[in-house]
Design a protein around this motif. Structure first.
Motif, mmCIF file in Angstrom:
data_model
loop_
_atom_site.group_PDB
_atom_site.id
_atom_site.type_symbol
_atom_site.label_atom_id
_atom_site.label_comp_id
_atom_site.label_asym_id
_atom_site.label_seq_id
_atom_site.Cartn_x
_atom_site.Cartn_y
_atom_site.Cartn_z
ATOM 1 N N UNK A 10 0.619 -1.366 0.007
ATOM 2 C CA UNK A 10 -0.157 -0.523 -0.414
ATOM 3 C C UNK A 10 1.236 1.607 -0.231
ATOM 4 N N UNK A 11 1.944 1.725 0.716
ATOM 5 C CA UNK A 11 2.909 2.706 0.608
ATOM 6 C C UNK A 11 3.504 2.728 -0.303
ATOM 7 N N UNK A 12 3.918 1.809 -1.545
ATOM 8 C CA UNK A 12 4.516 1.845 -2.716
ATOM 9 C C UNK A 12 3.516 2.057 -3.468
ATOM 10 N N UNK A 13 2.557 1.602 -3.583
ATOM 11 C CA UNK A 13 1.436 1.981 -4.712
ATOM 12 C C UNK A 13 1.458 3.530 -3.607
ATOM 13 N N UNK A 14 1.395 3.601 -3.005
ATOM 14 C CA UNK A 14 0.667 5.185 -2.879
ATOM 15 C C UNK A 14 1.842 6.078 -3.218
ATOM 16 N N UNK A 15 2.943 5.998 -2.962
ATOM 17 C CA UNK A 15 4.485 6.533 -3.394
ATOM 18 C C UNK A 15 4.763 6.667 -4.557
ATOM 19 N N UNK A 16 4.448 5.955 -5.244
ATOM 20 C CA UNK A 16 4.488 6.056 -6.571
ATOM 21 C C UNK A 16 3.030 6.773 -7.347
ATOM 22 N N UNK A 17 2.032 6.691 -6.091
ATOM 23 C CA UNK A 17 1.413 7.428 -7.187
ATOM 24 C C UNK A 17 1.786 8.659 -7.020
ATOM 25 N N UNK A 18 2.034 9.021 -5.287
ATOM 26 C CA UNK A 18 2.242 10.767 -5.340
ATOM 27 C C UNK A 18 3.626 11.040 -6.067
ATOM 28 N N UNK A 19 4.875 10.025 -6.463
ATOM 29 C CA UNK A 19 6.168 10.256 -6.998
ATOM 30 C C UNK A 19 5.722 11.098 -9.210
ATOM 31 N N UNK A 20 5.038 10.483 -9.043
ATOM 32 C CA UNK A 20 4.751 10.218 -10.598
ATOM 33 C C UNK A 20 3.221 11.188 -10.745
ATOM 34 N N UNK A 21 2.682 11.335 -10.183
ATOM 35 C CA UNK A 21 1.535 12.635 -9.643
ATOM 36 C C UNK A 21 1.691 13.880 -9.479
ATOM 37 N N UNK A 22 3.158 13.678 -8.830
ATOM 38 C CA UNK A 22 2.794 15.523 -7.981
ATOM 39 C C UNK A 22 4.389 15.839 -7.011
ATOM 40 N N UNK A 23 5.890 15.111 -8.317
ATOM 41 C CA UNK A 23 6.810 14.982 -6.936
ATOM 42 C C UNK A 23 7.540 16.530 -7.545
ATOM 43 N N UNK A 24 6.781 17.157 -8.698
ATOM 44 C CA UNK A 24 7.283 18.485 -8.809
ATOM 45 C C UNK A 24 6.587 19.616 -7.445
ATOM 46 N N UNK A 25 5.021 19.149 -6.485
ATOM 47 C CA UNK A 25 4.806 20.359 -6.034
ATOM 48 C C UNK A 25 5.200 20.282 -4.671
ATOM 49 N N UNK A 26 5.086 21.428 -4.089
ATOM 50 C CA UNK A 26 5.477 21.266 -2.325
ATOM 51 C C UNK A 26 4.818 19.844 -1.959
ATOM 52 N N UNK A 27 5.482 20.009 -0.868
ATOM 53 C CA UNK A 27 4.955 18.561 -0.044
ATOM 54 C C UNK A 27 3.419 18.772 0.627
ATOM 55 N N UNK A 28 2.703 19.837 0.678
ATOM 56 C CA UNK A 28 1.580 19.534 1.072
ATOM 57 C C UNK A 28 0.719 19.958 -0.446
ATOM 58 N N UNK A 29 0.843 19.523 -1.497
ATOM 59 C CA UNK A 29 0.876 19.614 -2.975
ATOM 60 C C UNK A 29 0.372 18.302 -3.216
ATOM 61 N N UNK A 30 1.851 18.051 -2.810
ATOM 62 C CA UNK A 30 1.999 16.304 -2.242
ATOM 63 C C UNK A 30 0.789 15.120 -1.785
ATOM 64 N N UNK A 31 1.235 15.580 -0.996
ATOM 65 C CA UNK A 31 0.149 15.260 0.350
ATOM 66 C C UNK A 31 -1.850 15.498 0.070
#
Length: 134
Positions: A10-31
């Motif tokens: 679950x954490x891996x899937x979530x991390x990949x989603x955050x990475x590919x969808x929002x890695x250029x965002x500030x952490x609040x955007x990633x969250x």
């Protein structure tokens, strides 16, 4: 090649989603992206686990475009992936809640998806606009 530490699926899937969808965002955007993923897990209209939500397809398209874009799903930026894992872990453990006001959808500001008119806009965070069901 990025080293992926041993973490839950679950954490891996979530991390990949955050990475590919929002890695250029500030952490609040990633969250916020992580929160949308969890909001879908909690919503009966979507699968009930993180990986199934991230990998969900509908009418031949993926809910998250990176998952079926034909490109490698291996993170290339190690630091950005570590940040995505940290953000994902914290969101999944209730440390960041409510900033999307229950949103189940989002899109980049420069995109005008057909579905946006059918949902209620909640908030804009970084380069993404968030929505929830009416």
């Amino acid at each position: 090649e990025v080293n992926t530490m041993v973490i839950s699926a679950a954490l891996l899937c979530m991390s990949l989603n955050v990475y590919f969808e929002a890695r250029s965002e500030h952490v609040t955007g990633q969250a916020a992206v992580a929160e949308v993923t969890l909001n879908r897990v909690k919503d009966d209209r979507y699968p009930n686990d993180v990986c199934s939500v991230v990998k969900q397809e509908s009418k031949g398209t993926c809910q998250f475009s990176w998952y079926c874009d034909g490109k490698s799903d291996q993170p290339k930026d190690e630091y950005a992936f570590i940040v995505a894992q940290w953000v994902s872990y914290n969101v999944m453990h209730g440390k960041w809640e409510g900033q999307t006001q229950g949103s189940t959808h989002y899109h980049a500001k420069y995109i005008k998806p057909y579905w946006a008119k059918d949902l209620d806009k909640t908030v804009t965070i970084g380069t993404h606009i968030f929505y929830k069901w009416k």
